[in-house]
Design an enzyme around this catalytic site. Structure first.
Site, short mmCIF file in Angstrom:
data_model
loop_
_atom_site.label_atom_id
_atom_site.label_comp_id
_atom_site.label_asym_id
_atom_site.label_seq_id
_atom_site.Cartn_x
_atom_site.Cartn_y
_atom_site.Cartn_z
N ASP A 100 0.84 -1.21 0.00
CA ASP A 100 0.00 0.00 0.00
C ASP A 100 0.87 1.26 0.00
O ASP A 100 1.98 1.26 0.52
CB ASP A 100 -0.93 -0.03 1.23
CG ASP A 100 -2.10 0.92 1.07
OD1 ASP A 100 -2.37 1.39 -0.04
OD2 ASP A 100 -2.77 1.20 2.10
N ASN A 106 -10.96 -2.47 -5.40
CA ASN A 106 -10.19 -1.57 -6.27
C ASN A 106 -10.84 -1.37 -7.65
O ASN A 106 -10.51 -0.43 -8.36
CB ASN A 106 -8.75 -2.08 -6.45
CG ASN A 106 -7.88 -1.94 -5.22
OD1 ASN A 106 -6.99 -2.75 -4.96
ND2 ASN A 106 -8.13 -0.91 -4.41
C1 IPE Z 1 -5.51 -2.69 -0.24
O1 IPE Z 1 -5.11 -1.38 -0.49
C2 IPE Z 1 -5.52 -3.46 -1.50
C3 IPE Z 1 -4.23 -3.68 -2.12
C4 IPE Z 1 -3.07 -3.39 -1.59
C5 IPE Z 1 -4.25 -4.27 -3.42
P1 IPE Z 1 -6.19 -0.21 -0.63
O2 IPE Z 1 -5.44 1.05 -0.78
O3 IPE Z 1 -7.17 -0.55 -1.68
O4 IPE Z 1 -6.91 -0.28 0.80
P2 IPE Z 1 -7.90 0.72 1.53
O5 IPE Z 1 -9.07 0.92 0.63
O6 IPE Z 1 -7.18 1.99 1.78
O7 IPE Z 1 -8.26 0.02 2.81
C1 IPE Z 2 -1.46 0.25 -3.42
O1 IPE Z 2 -1.27 1.62 -3.45
C2 IPE Z 2 -1.71 -0.34 -4.79
C3 IPE Z 2 -3.11 -0.77 -5.03
C4 IPE Z 2 -4.07 -0.79 -4.15
C5 IPE Z 2 -3.41 -1.20 -6.37
P1 IPE Z 2 -2.50 2.64 -3.48
O2 IPE Z 2 -2.85 2.88 -4.90
O3 IPE Z 2 -3.60 2.16 -2.62
O4 IPE Z 2 -1.83 3.94 -2.88
P2 IPE Z 2 -2.44 4.91 -1.77
O5 IPE Z 2 -2.92 4.08 -0.64
O6 IPE Z 2 -3.55 5.66 -2.44
O7 IPE Z 2 -1.30 5.79 -1.38
MG MG Z 3 -4.04 2.40 -0.67
#
Ligand code: IPE
Ligand code: IPE
Ligand code: MG
Length: 244
Positions: free
Chosen positions: A21, A69
């Site tokens: 993340d 996502n």
């Molecule tokens: C969790 O990350 C899913 C992945 C790392 C693929 P998100 O960024 O989607 O999680 P939330 O929504 O902040 O909990």
């Molecule tokens: C994790 O990084 C990757 C996926 C969930 C695909 P994020 O895209 O969630 O990045 P933040 O949490 O918005 O910084």
């Molecule tokens: Mg995230």
């Protein structure tokens, strides 16, 4: 003594799972688009996979795309799918060279056709590799997985007295994969986000402030070292554990 040398190879977690993340925030800090962050996340995937395999970890599961996502802006979802296809295509050779098998968990049929094909192709090409399994969680969510298991158990006409933890586990997409001993989440968020709820019932949780694109081998070593200094009691008392 380096951090890597401090790790007790005889007490390695067999399975490490990671919620990768912070890609978006990493990019934002640099004044770039979220996609830029996802591209740099690939470097962290490469480093972490290499470090885990070098140490002797047998399973590394990476949460790459959740069911939730799909609700992101179309442009971001499309870019992530494109990146996935490109990365799998580029890395298959390296996986074979390093004797790493690629697996995937999740609702894979919901992926775009070319993505699904590329993934299956890479899984087929690496199927005989034995050093480590790299498991990608794609279009994955734990609630989806648990409901899917329940539906298939009912469909198969399984009798209630046949349903135990082992049977139920065998209906999850993680069938054949041991539960992770260690779960890591980057980016300073303290939540599970619908990841492996059944499988992490007794996992050790490790949270780091590092944003995923900055995660490197040393960060994995630190997480493992931290894990190795914990006492896993599984409901027993500390005294019982020490008597063993
Ligand atoms: C969790 O990350 C899913 C992945 C790392 C693929 P998100 O960024 O989607 O999680 P939330 O929504 O902040 O909990
Ligand atoms: C994790 O990084 C990757 C996926 C969930 C695909 P994020 O895209 O969630 O990045 P933040 O949490 O918005 O910084
Ligand atoms: Mg995230």
């Amino acid at each position: 003594m380096s951090l890597k040398e401090k790790i007790d190879i005889l007490k390695l977690p067999e399975h490490i799972a990671i919620i990768m993340d912070g890609n978006g925030r990493w990019a934002k800090q640099k004044g770039k688009s979220r996609i830029f962050g996802h591209h740099h996340g690939v470097t962290a995937v490469r480093e972490t996979t290499e470090a885990a395999a070098e140490l002797g970890v047998k399973f590394l599961t990476l949460y790459a795309f959740s069911t939730e996502n799909w609700n992101r802006p179309k442009y971001e979802v499309d870019s992530l799918m494109k990146l996935l296809v490109k990365t799998i295509n580029n890395e298959t050779k390296t996986l074979n060279k390093n004797n790493i098998r690629l697996l995937a968990i999740g609702d894979l049929k919901s992926l775009p056709g070319n993505c699904y094909e590329e993934l299956n192709d890479a899984m087929r090409k690496t199927a005989a590799n034995t050093r480590m399994s790299l498991v990608l969680a794609l279009s994955y969510s734990s609630k989806w997985e648990i409901l899917d298991a329940v539906k298939r158990i009912v469909k198969d006409g399984i009798k209630t007295d046949q349903i135990d933890q082992e049977l139920f586990s065998s209906y999850l997409t993680t069938t054949g994969i041991p539960d992770p001993e260690l779960l890591i989440r980057t980016s300073g968020e303290y939540r599970i986000s619908n990841f492996l709820l059944w499988q992490i019932a007794y996992s050790e949780l490790y949270f780091t402030q590092k944003l995923w694109p900055d995660f490197r081998k040393e960060d994995l070593y630190e997480a493992i070292f931290n894990y190795q200094n914990r006492e896993r009691r599984f409901g027993k008392t500390s005294e019982q554990i020490k008597q063993k």
